[in-house]
Design a protein around this motif. Structure first.
Motif, mmCIF file in Angstrom:
data_model
loop_
_atom_site.group_PDB
_atom_site.id
_atom_site.type_symbol
_atom_site.label_atom_id
_atom_site.label_comp_id
_atom_site.label_asym_id
_atom_site.label_seq_id
_atom_site.Cartn_x
_atom_site.Cartn_y
_atom_site.Cartn_z
ATOM 1 N N ALA A 1 14.609 33.205 -4.124
ATOM 2 C CA ALA A 1 15.442 33.254 -5.300
ATOM 3 C C ALA A 1 14.443 32.800 -6.284
ATOM 4 N N SER A 2 12.821 32.264 -6.036
ATOM 5 C CA SER A 2 12.444 32.280 -6.952
ATOM 6 C C SER A 2 12.011 32.772 -7.583
ATOM 7 N N PHE A 3 11.229 33.936 -6.511
ATOM 8 C CA PHE A 3 10.370 35.591 -6.904
ATOM 9 C C PHE A 3 11.384 36.297 -7.356
ATOM 10 N N TYR A 4 12.898 36.266 -7.074
ATOM 11 C CA TYR A 4 13.477 37.300 -7.634
ATOM 12 C C TYR A 4 14.112 37.081 -9.432
ATOM 13 N N VAL A 5 14.455 35.301 -9.291
ATOM 14 C CA VAL A 5 14.611 35.148 -10.910
ATOM 15 C C VAL A 5 13.881 35.626 -11.530
ATOM 16 N N ALA A 6 12.139 35.138 -11.162
ATOM 17 C CA ALA A 6 11.066 35.394 -12.409
ATOM 18 C C ALA A 6 10.418 36.452 -12.021
ATOM 19 N N THR A 7 11.086 37.197 -11.369
ATOM 20 C CA THR A 7 10.390 39.275 -11.591
ATOM 21 C C THR A 7 11.916 40.196 -12.494
ATOM 22 N N ARG A 8 12.949 39.151 -12.650
ATOM 23 C CA ARG A 8 14.342 39.668 -12.983
ATOM 24 C C ARG A 8 14.454 39.496 -14.586
ATOM 25 N N ARG A 9 13.667 38.793 -14.523
ATOM 26 C CA ARG A 9 13.738 37.598 -16.029
ATOM 27 C C ARG A 9 12.718 36.949 -16.902
ATOM 28 N N PRO A 10 11.089 38.275 -16.819
ATOM 29 C CA PRO A 10 10.111 38.247 -17.358
ATOM 30 C C PRO A 10 10.142 37.219 -18.361
ATOM 31 N N ASP A 11 11.535 37.107 -19.585
ATOM 32 C CA ASP A 11 10.924 36.909 -20.172
ATOM 33 C C ASP A 11 11.301 35.691 -20.385
ATOM 34 N N ALA A 12 11.774 35.086 -19.278
ATOM 35 C CA ALA A 12 12.703 33.653 -19.535
ATOM 36 C C ALA A 12 11.304 33.100 -18.387
ATOM 37 N N PHE A 13 10.974 33.360 -17.660
ATOM 38 C CA PHE A 13 10.114 32.870 -16.565
ATOM 39 C C PHE A 13 9.150 33.345 -16.581
ATOM 40 N N ARG A 14 7.816 32.549 -16.481
ATOM 41 C CA ARG A 14 6.531 32.668 -16.688
ATOM 42 C C ARG A 14 5.755 32.566 -15.296
ATOM 43 N N ARG A 15 6.565 31.493 -14.164
ATOM 44 C CA ARG A 15 5.920 31.072 -13.191
ATOM 45 C C ARG A 15 7.033 30.722 -12.228
ATOM 46 N N ALA A 16 6.457 31.305 -10.604
ATOM 47 C CA ALA A 16 7.246 30.652 -9.432
ATOM 48 C C ALA A 16 7.028 29.878 -8.658
ATOM 49 N N GLY A 17 7.779 29.212 -8.599
ATOM 50 C CA GLY A 17 6.986 28.817 -6.858
ATOM 51 C C GLY A 17 7.673 28.782 -6.445
ATOM 52 N N CYS A 18 7.333 29.958 -5.234
ATOM 53 C CA CYS A 18 8.274 30.270 -4.486
ATOM 54 C C CYS A 18 7.751 29.234 -2.832
ATOM 55 N N LEU A 19 8.627 28.496 -2.905
ATOM 56 C CA LEU A 19 8.077 27.537 -1.606
ATOM 57 C C LEU A 19 9.231 27.791 -0.686
ATOM 58 N N GLU B 1 12.226 47.591 -7.096
ATOM 59 C CA GLU B 1 12.861 47.058 -8.242
ATOM 60 C C GLU B 1 12.598 46.915 -9.343
ATOM 61 N N VAL B 2 11.235 46.034 -8.869
ATOM 62 C CA VAL B 2 10.540 44.957 -9.743
ATOM 63 C C VAL B 2 8.641 46.336 -9.698
ATOM 64 N N ASP B 3 8.979 47.310 -9.566
ATOM 65 C CA ASP B 3 7.248 47.720 -9.785
ATOM 66 C C ASP B 3 7.044 47.784 -10.672
ATOM 67 N N ALA B 4 6.871 47.819 -11.777
ATOM 68 C CA ALA B 4 7.118 49.052 -12.563
ATOM 69 C C ALA B 4 6.064 47.188 -13.553
ATOM 70 N N LEU B 5 6.645 45.855 -13.592
ATOM 71 C CA LEU B 5 6.548 45.140 -14.231
ATOM 72 C C LEU B 5 5.776 44.194 -13.389
ATOM 73 N N LEU B 6 5.450 44.183 -11.464
ATOM 74 C CA LEU B 6 4.336 44.399 -11.259
ATOM 75 C C LEU B 6 3.009 44.421 -11.120
ATOM 76 N N ARG B 7 2.779 45.682 -11.708
ATOM 77 C CA ARG B 7 2.030 46.384 -11.625
ATOM 78 C C ARG B 7 0.742 46.164 -13.634
ATOM 79 N N ASP B 8 2.568 45.346 -14.085
ATOM 80 C CA ASP B 8 2.339 44.616 -16.014
ATOM 81 C C ASP B 8 1.333 43.196 -15.445
ATOM 82 N N ARG B 9 -0.038 43.186 -15.596
ATOM 83 C CA ARG B 9 -0.593 42.131 -16.219
ATOM 84 C C ARG B 9 -0.248 41.570 -16.996
#
Length: 138
Positions: A1-19, A48-56
């Motif tokens: 869930a953490s990965f999903y939310v952080a990659t769908r809303r990078p404007d709100a979540f700059r970090r994700a703890g995926c425990l 679905e977030v390929d472009a985001l994951l490439r954007d440092r």
């Protein structure tokens, strides 16, 4: 869930703890379903977030972990085994082709394999301080 939310809303979540991440969900037949398996690189959680994951500049800083205990029931034997397999796959995928780094000078990816970790709150609580330190730098 953490990965999903952080990659769908990078404007709100700059970090994700995926425990104990469930990167296997919808891919592997952990619950006896008929999921097709296949590489994580082709799963919607990534494609679905390929472009985001490439954007440092925009992608989230990530902590990913899993436990290695395989005794004590279904949660450890099956779920943690799937989490380990797909967690390792996700770490490799984030590093190549996405260029996430695991090094002391410029970390944007942190991960831990917990030898005493099971699928339980005590294990997650034990790893939480390291995750927070890694993600927040404190």
């Amino acid at each position: 869930a953490s990965f999903y939310v952080a990659t769908r809303r990078p404007d709100a979540f700059r970090r994700a703890g995926c425990l104990y991440s469930s990167f296997w969900a919808g891919l592997d037949p952990v619950y006896g379903g008929t999921f097709p398996g296949g590489p994580l690189s082709g799963a919607p959680i990534v494609t679905e977030v390929d472009a985001l994951l490439r954007d440092r500049a925009r992608r989230p800083r990530l902590w990913i972990d899993w436990g290695l205990v395989r005794t004590g029931g279904f949660a450890n034997s099956d779920i943690e085994a799937a989490a380990t397999k797909r967690g390792k796959e996700m770490i490799a995928l984030l590093q190549n082709p996405y260029g996430y780094t695991v090094n002391p000078n410029n970390n944007d990816l942190f991960w831990q394999e917990d030898p005493q970790g099971g699928h339980d709150e005590d294990s997650w609580a034990r790893r939480l301080p390291a995750a927070l330190t890694a993600l927040l730098g404190r």
